[in-house]
Motif scaffolding. Sequence first.
Motif, PDB file in Angstrom:
ATOM      1  N   PRO A  48      22.583   7.405  91.881  1.00 43.04           N
ATOM      2  CA  PRO A  48      21.488   6.696  92.432  1.00 43.04           C
ATOM      3  C   PRO A  48      21.688   7.253  94.230  1.00 43.04           C
ATOM      4  CG  PRO A  48      22.515   4.894  91.357  1.00 43.04           C
ATOM      5  CD  PRO A  48      23.305   6.249  91.045  1.00 43.04           C
ATOM      6  N   ASP A  49      22.726   7.742  94.526  1.00 39.45           N
ATOM      7  CA  ASP A  49      22.899   8.172  95.846  1.00 39.45           C
ATOM      8  C   ASP A  49      22.415   9.683  96.198  1.00 39.45           C
ATOM      9  OD1 ASP A  49      25.239   8.571  94.233  1.00 39.45           O
ATOM     10  OD2 ASP A  49      26.321   9.196  96.213  1.00 39.45           O
ATOM     11  N   LEU A  50      22.266  10.221  95.244  1.00 39.28           N
ATOM     12  CA  LEU A  50      21.925  11.829  95.289  1.00 39.28           C
ATOM     13  C   LEU A  50      20.452  12.044  94.899  1.00 39.28           C
ATOM     14  CD1 LEU A  50      24.731  13.407  93.167  1.00 39.28           C
ATOM     15  CD2 LEU A  50      24.510  13.394  95.700  1.00 39.28           C
ATOM     16  N   PRO A  51      19.643  12.827  95.864  1.00 35.87           N
ATOM     17  CA  PRO A  51      18.403  13.089  95.675  1.00 35.87           C
ATOM     18  C   PRO A  51      17.952  14.065  94.566  1.00 35.87           C
ATOM     19  CG  PRO A  51      19.571  14.457  97.208  1.00 35.87           C
ATOM     20  CD  PRO A  51      20.448  13.541  96.981  1.00 35.87           C
ATOM     21  N   ARG A  52      17.035  13.573  93.952  1.00 32.88           N
ATOM     22  CA  ARG A  52      16.220  14.614  93.004  1.00 32.88           C
ATOM     23  C   ARG A  52      16.042  15.909  93.007  1.00 32.88           C
ATOM     24  NH1 ARG A  52      13.226  11.451  89.132  1.00 32.88           N
ATOM     25  NH2 ARG A  52      11.700  13.177  88.984  1.00 32.88           N
ATOM     26  N   PRO A  53      16.517  16.735  91.977  1.00 36.22           N
ATOM     27  CA  PRO A  53      16.247  18.100  92.596  1.00 36.22           C
ATOM     28  C   PRO A  53      14.984  18.579  92.884  1.00 36.22           C
ATOM     29  CG  PRO A  53      16.973  17.939  90.103  1.00 36.22           C
ATOM     30  CD  PRO A  53      16.894  16.506  90.936  1.00 36.22           C
ATOM     31  N   MET A  54      14.790  19.569  93.579  1.00 33.25           N
ATOM     32  CA  MET A  54      13.436  19.944  93.917  1.00 33.25           C
ATOM     33  C   MET A  54      12.838  21.159  93.040  1.00 33.25           C
ATOM     34  SD  MET A  54      12.126  21.399  97.493  1.00 33.25           S
ATOM     35  CE  MET A  54      12.531  20.046  98.325  1.00 33.25           C
ATOM     36  N   THR A  55      11.632  21.175  92.644  1.00 33.47           N
ATOM     37  CA  THR A  55      11.199  22.239  91.852  1.00 33.47           C
ATOM     38  C   THR A  55      11.287  23.463  92.765  1.00 33.47           C
ATOM     39  OG1 THR A  55       8.958  21.892  92.270  1.00 33.47           O
ATOM     40  CG2 THR A  55       9.837  20.694  90.524  1.00 33.47           C
ATOM     41  N   VAL A  56      11.199  24.716  91.967  1.00 33.27           N
ATOM     42  CA  VAL A  56      11.314  25.965  92.663  1.00 33.27           C
ATOM     43  C   VAL A  56       9.870  26.072  93.349  1.00 33.27           C
ATOM     44  CG1 VAL A  56      11.416  28.324  92.344  1.00 33.27           C
ATOM     45  CG2 VAL A  56      13.032  26.888  91.191  1.00 33.27           C
ATOM     46  N   ASN A  57       8.714  25.747  92.915  1.00 36.19           N
ATOM     47  CA  ASN A  57       7.238  25.913  93.411  1.00 36.19           C
ATOM     48  C   ASN A  57       7.388  25.118  94.669  1.00 36.19           C
ATOM     49  OD1 ASN A  57       6.665  27.785  91.232  1.00 36.19           O
ATOM     50  ND2 ASN A  57       5.682  26.339  90.219  1.00 36.19           N
ATOM     51  N   ALA A 103      10.001  14.328  73.349  1.00 36.31           N
ATOM     52  CA  ALA A 103       9.681  14.544  74.983  1.00 36.31           C
ATOM     53  C   ALA A 103      10.239  13.655  75.821  1.00 36.31           C
ATOM     54  CB  ALA A 103       7.914  14.597  74.995  1.00 36.31           C
ATOM     55  N   PRO A 104      10.336  12.296  76.013  1.00 35.27           N
ATOM     56  CA  PRO A 104      10.887  11.402  76.746  1.00 35.27           C
ATOM     57  C   PRO A 104      12.281  11.895  76.864  1.00 35.27           C
ATOM     58  CG  PRO A 104       9.359  10.190  75.655  1.00 35.27           C
ATOM     59  CD  PRO A 104       9.615  11.615  74.713  1.00 35.27           C
ATOM     60  N   ALA A 105      13.026  12.076  76.138  1.00 34.74           N
ATOM     61  CA  ALA A 105      14.318  12.299  75.784  1.00 34.74           C
ATOM     62  C   ALA A 105      14.685  13.589  76.514  1.00 34.74           C
ATOM     63  CB  ALA A 105      15.130  12.229  74.505  1.00 34.74           C
ATOM     64  N   LEU A 106      14.067  14.718  76.290  1.00 33.61           N
ATOM     65  CA  LEU A 106      14.383  15.838  76.818  1.00 33.61           C
ATOM     66  C   LEU A 106      14.069  15.966  78.373  1.00 33.61           C
ATOM     67  CD1 LEU A 106      13.268  18.363  73.952  1.00 33.61           C
ATOM     68  CD2 LEU A 106      15.524  17.543  74.496  1.00 33.61           C
ATOM     69  N   THR A 107      12.906  15.355  78.802  1.00 35.20           N
ATOM     70  CA  THR A 107      12.558  15.522  80.165  1.00 35.20           C
ATOM     71  C   THR A 107      13.172  14.419  81.039  1.00 35.20           C
ATOM     72  OG1 THR A 107      10.607  14.075  79.850  1.00 35.20           O
ATOM     73  CG2 THR A 107      10.081  16.074  79.813  1.00 35.20           C
ATOM     74  N   ALA A 108      14.057  13.467  80.345  1.00 34.57           N
ATOM     75  CA  ALA A 108      14.919  12.663  81.146  1.00 34.57           C
ATOM     76  C   ALA A 108      16.248  13.241  81.415  1.00 34.57           C
ATOM     77  CB  ALA A 108      15.169  11.293  80.111  1.00 34.57           C
ATOM     78  N   ILE A 109      16.482  14.405  80.988  1.00 37.39           N
ATOM     79  CA  ILE A 109      17.534  15.224  81.292  1.00 37.39           C
ATOM     80  C   ILE A 109      17.728  15.382  82.584  1.00 37.39           C
ATOM     81  CG2 ILE A 109      18.937  17.444  80.877  1.00 37.39           C
ATOM     82  CD1 ILE A 109      18.018  17.397  78.161  1.00 37.39           C
ATOM     83  N   SER A 110      16.742  15.772  83.362  1.00 38.24           N
ATOM     84  CA  SER A 110      16.596  16.321  84.622  1.00 38.24           C
ATOM     85  C   SER A 110      15.099  16.582  84.966  1.00 38.24           C
ATOM     86  CB  SER A 110      17.357  17.654  84.781  1.00 38.24           C
ATOM     87  OG  SER A 110      16.992  18.323  86.078  1.00 38.24           O
ATOM     88  N   PRO A 111      14.791  16.188  86.244  1.00 36.98           N
ATOM     89  CA  PRO A 111      13.335  16.566  86.573  1.00 36.98           C
ATOM     90  C   PRO A 111      13.118  18.090  86.619  1.00 36.98           C
ATOM     91  CG  PRO A 111      14.579  15.072  88.148  1.00 36.98           C
ATOM     92  CD  PRO A 111      15.456  15.622  87.414  1.00 36.98           C
TER      93      PRO A 111
END
Length: 360
Positions: A265-274, A198-206
Amino acid sequence: MSVVLDISRLEPRQVLFAPSPLSELAEMLHVLSAPDHHPGLRAWATATATGLSSGLADRLAEADFLWHATRADILLPARPAATLAEELDALDERDDETFVASALEISCMAQYHRGVPQPLISAKDAQEARERAAIRGPRQAAFADRLLTDPRGVRAWLRRLFEDCEREFFADAWHDARTRLYADARHKTELLRRKGLAPALTAISPALQLDDQQQRLVIDKLVDGAGTTSDLGLTCIPTAFGRPHLVTMITPGWRPVIQYPITTPDLPRPMTVNLLQARLEALAHPVRMRMCRALARGSHTTGELAAAHGLTAPEASRHIARLKKAGLITTQRRGRYVGYQLDLNTVARLGSDFLDSLLR
């Protein structure tokens, strides 16, 4: 909307994190083909396109559909190798039917409900592939026809094309990117070893989350899709040129592949569709749009907003609550008063967040 991957039978030992020279070349070709998708790489795209020999540029245009809108399955190796030559050797070992069906991604996308298409065997599948190619123009139609009538010749032609790309620009670009890619893959592999699946897969991307039972991997995209790892395992390929795309290959019978952009680090995290949908809907209401005009200029209380817009205090409070829930306003307490102000940075990012969600 999301792509859901059933991982109920997936074990940590079946997960592979590894860079792929072929998939990274495909991302570079996509950047050259669709530079508007990658504003941060526009300078690289311009310099590289300018330096291409005319012959190579023309040949890339012929096969453009393999990487322009989607990534054909042949460009996402389930077992990445250390060099482009090794991955091309593995590609050469695929039979013609598998190669053609996976290369003609446009003929496969809508047909998985009835099994993987067989364009070299089924006249109906071949005709549908030709029709879909024709919609995208005569150049693509001609290439698809060549692929269907002379698969061996086109396969040799594609290999020479990729080898020429390596000589003209890919070798240098890969040399610059691979250190970051291997570092990311090592980090994810160590996370998998120490903390589990679980931690490895969710670390791929938010944009990736597990359901409550940790039986399904939910990939936040503006598209619906489903697949399963079954007993095939899962390959996760980092890319330095792929942002904002998060590519998933869930072709029936094939080992699933997720190609994900490495984080910086300089790029924002992707936003969820919801969350994106909530923000757009919050701003779409005409009253809230007018309120935002005032909130963009300074801090206002609920009472001030109600008086300015002819609302009752409860009505103004409901509109403020909707904007606040969407994360569009900030609050400042001044004694017994609470002031609200539009978060200009968040609103300014909405256009790029929306585009990222479309392209993810």
